[in-house]
Design a protein around this motif. Structure first.
Motif, short mmCIF file in Angstrom:
data_model
loop_
_atom_site.label_atom_id
_atom_site.label_comp_id
_atom_site.label_asym_id
_atom_site.label_seq_id
_atom_site.Cartn_x
_atom_site.Cartn_y
_atom_site.Cartn_z
N PRO A 175 12.30 14.87 62.06
CA PRO A 175 13.10 14.57 63.24
C PRO A 175 12.26 14.50 64.51
CG PRO A 175 14.22 16.19 61.90
CD PRO A 175 12.84 16.03 61.33
N GLY A 176 12.62 13.54 65.33
CA GLY A 176 11.96 13.31 66.62
C GLY A 176 12.99 12.67 67.53
N LYS A 177 12.54 11.70 68.30
CA LYS A 177 13.45 10.97 69.18
C LYS A 177 13.93 9.70 68.48
CE LYS A 177 12.51 10.53 73.57
NZ LYS A 177 11.78 10.24 74.83
N ALA A 178 15.25 9.47 68.52
CA ALA A 178 15.84 8.28 67.90
C ALA A 178 16.63 7.50 68.94
CB ALA A 178 16.76 8.68 66.75
N LEU A 179 16.60 6.19 68.78
CA LEU A 179 17.31 5.27 69.65
C LEU A 179 18.30 4.49 68.80
CD1 LEU A 179 17.24 4.25 72.61
CD2 LEU A 179 15.42 2.68 71.92
N ASP A 180 19.59 4.56 69.15
CA ASP A 180 20.65 3.85 68.43
C ASP A 180 21.14 2.73 69.35
OD1 ASP A 180 22.86 2.98 67.00
OD2 ASP A 180 23.75 4.97 66.78
N ASP A 222 10.38 6.80 76.63
CA ASP A 222 9.58 6.35 75.49
C ASP A 222 9.43 7.50 74.50
OD1 ASP A 222 7.80 8.06 76.74
OD2 ASP A 222 6.48 6.47 77.45
N GLY A 223 8.54 7.32 73.54
CA GLY A 223 8.28 8.37 72.55
C GLY A 223 9.22 8.37 71.36
N TYR A 224 9.93 7.27 71.14
CA TYR A 224 10.88 7.20 70.02
C TYR A 224 10.14 6.93 68.71
CZ TYR A 224 14.54 7.21 73.50
OH TYR A 224 15.37 7.57 74.53
N SER A 225 10.51 7.69 67.67
CA SER A 225 9.91 7.48 66.35
C SER A 225 10.89 6.84 65.38
CB SER A 225 9.40 8.82 65.79
OG SER A 225 10.44 9.77 65.71
N LEU A 226 12.13 6.61 65.82
CA LEU A 226 13.12 5.93 64.99
C LEU A 226 14.03 5.11 65.89
CD1 LEU A 226 14.63 5.42 62.30
CD2 LEU A 226 15.92 7.52 62.74
N VAL A 227 14.22 3.84 65.51
CA VAL A 227 15.18 2.97 66.19
C VAL A 227 16.13 2.46 65.12
CG1 VAL A 227 15.50 0.91 67.62
CG2 VAL A 227 13.42 2.28 67.87
N PHE A 228 17.43 2.47 65.46
CA PHE A 228 18.45 2.03 64.52
C PHE A 228 19.33 0.99 65.19
CE2 PHE A 228 22.65 2.66 62.43
CZ PHE A 228 22.27 2.26 61.16
N ASP A 229 19.58 -0.10 64.49
CA ASP A 229 20.40 -1.19 65.01
C ASP A 229 21.30 -1.69 63.88
OD1 ASP A 229 21.40 -3.80 65.52
OD2 ASP A 229 19.74 -4.25 66.87
N LEU A 230 22.56 -1.32 63.95
CA LEU A 230 23.54 -1.74 62.94
C LEU A 230 24.37 -2.88 63.52
CD1 LEU A 230 24.74 -1.16 60.12
CD2 LEU A 230 26.34 0.39 61.22
N GLY A 231 23.82 -4.10 63.43
CA GLY A 231 24.57 -5.27 63.85
C GLY A 231 24.59 -5.55 65.34
N CYS A 232 23.57 -5.13 66.05
CA CYS A 232 23.52 -5.40 67.49
C CYS A 232 22.66 -6.63 67.79
CB CYS A 232 23.00 -4.18 68.24
SG CYS A 232 22.92 -4.39 70.03
N LEU A 233 21.41 -6.61 67.38
CA LEU A 233 20.48 -7.68 67.72
C LEU A 233 21.01 -9.05 67.32
CD1 LEU A 233 17.83 -8.83 68.76
CD2 LEU A 233 16.75 -8.11 66.62
N HIS A 234 21.63 -9.15 66.15
CA HIS A 234 22.07 -10.47 65.70
C HIS A 234 23.16 -11.08 66.59
CE1 HIS A 234 25.44 -8.98 62.70
NE2 HIS A 234 25.73 -8.71 63.96
N ALA A 235 23.81 -10.28 67.43
CA ALA A 235 24.85 -10.78 68.32
C ALA A 235 24.35 -11.02 69.75
CB ALA A 235 26.03 -9.81 68.36
N ILE A 236 23.11 -10.69 70.02
CA ILE A 236 22.54 -10.90 71.35
C ILE A 236 22.16 -12.37 71.49
CG2 ILE A 236 20.55 -10.37 72.84
CD1 ILE A 236 20.58 -7.55 71.62
N PRO A 237 22.54 -13.01 72.61
CA PRO A 237 22.17 -14.41 72.82
C PRO A 237 20.64 -14.60 72.75
CG PRO A 237 23.78 -13.72 74.45
CD PRO A 237 23.34 -12.48 73.71
#
Length: 192
Positions: free
Chosen positions: A37-42, A102-117
């Motif tokens: 565990p560390g810093k995560a970005l959702d 900053d300093g995130y060791s985990l990024v999670f994207d469940l269906g966000c990027l694909h909807a960004i223009p």
């Protein structure tokens, strides 16, 4: 796009928000090669299901969504669970302006990027790159085929390679646990 998602939350029609953490994320958090565990970005956290899950497993989570109702619901869930992810109402293509740090060791994207223009996707990538540590894991779920005329929801493996290739390696790309439910794919990337 914001109006579309706001309306969907207002009417309570959010098929993307199952309330269940996907097994692909659980594998990273609890599997045989679980990450420390560390810093995560959702990114595009919706009602916070996965932010809560990561927080409950020892991660310091920052979760972002641009729909006020989604963040309100996420805050209510967090309070009920006595968990404290950092929940931010904002645009995931403006991470620096949101002060995520900053300093995130985990990024999670469940269906966000694909909807960004398309014109905003480079800003998304730049923000993620600035926020992450070398060796960070990035787990993305996205449609690889456009489903309808309402959204541009589509992210191909070629686009992932082109946008993230200078700073990330694709560890794996696969259909996931429900390959026949949607024309979608998981991408696990590792930060160089």
């Amino acid at each position: 796009m914001s109006i579309f998602f706001r309306a969907m939350y207002r009417f309570g029609f959010t098929p993307w928000d199952s309330g269940v953490t996907p097994p692909e994320l659980k594998e990273l958090i609890e599997g045989p090669q679980a990450r420390t565990p560390g810093k995560a970005l959702d990114l595009g956290c919706g009602t916070g299901t996965n932010a809560l899950y990561m927080t409950q497993h020892g991660w310091e989570v920052t979760a972002i969504d641009f729909v006020p109702r989604a963040i309100t619901m996420a805050k209510a869930k967090a309070a009920a669970a006595k968990a404290s992810p950092r929940l931010i109402l904002g645009d995931v293509t403006r991470l620096e302006e949101l002060g995520v740090g900053d300093g995130y060791s985990l990024v999670f994207d469940l269906g966000c990027l694909h909807a960004i223009p398309q014109p905003r996707r480079d800003a998304y990538v730049e923000g993620v790159n600035k926020a992450t540590l070398s060796g960070a894991d990035f787990l993305i779920w996205a449609f690889h085929t456009k489903l309808n005329f309402v959204t541009n929801a589509r992210l191909t493996q070629e686009e992932v390679e082109q946008r993230f290739g200078p700073a990330w390696d694709i560890v794996r790309a696969w259909a996931g646990e429900q390959p026949d439910r949607f024309p979608a794919r998981w991408y696990h990337l590792k930060r160089r």
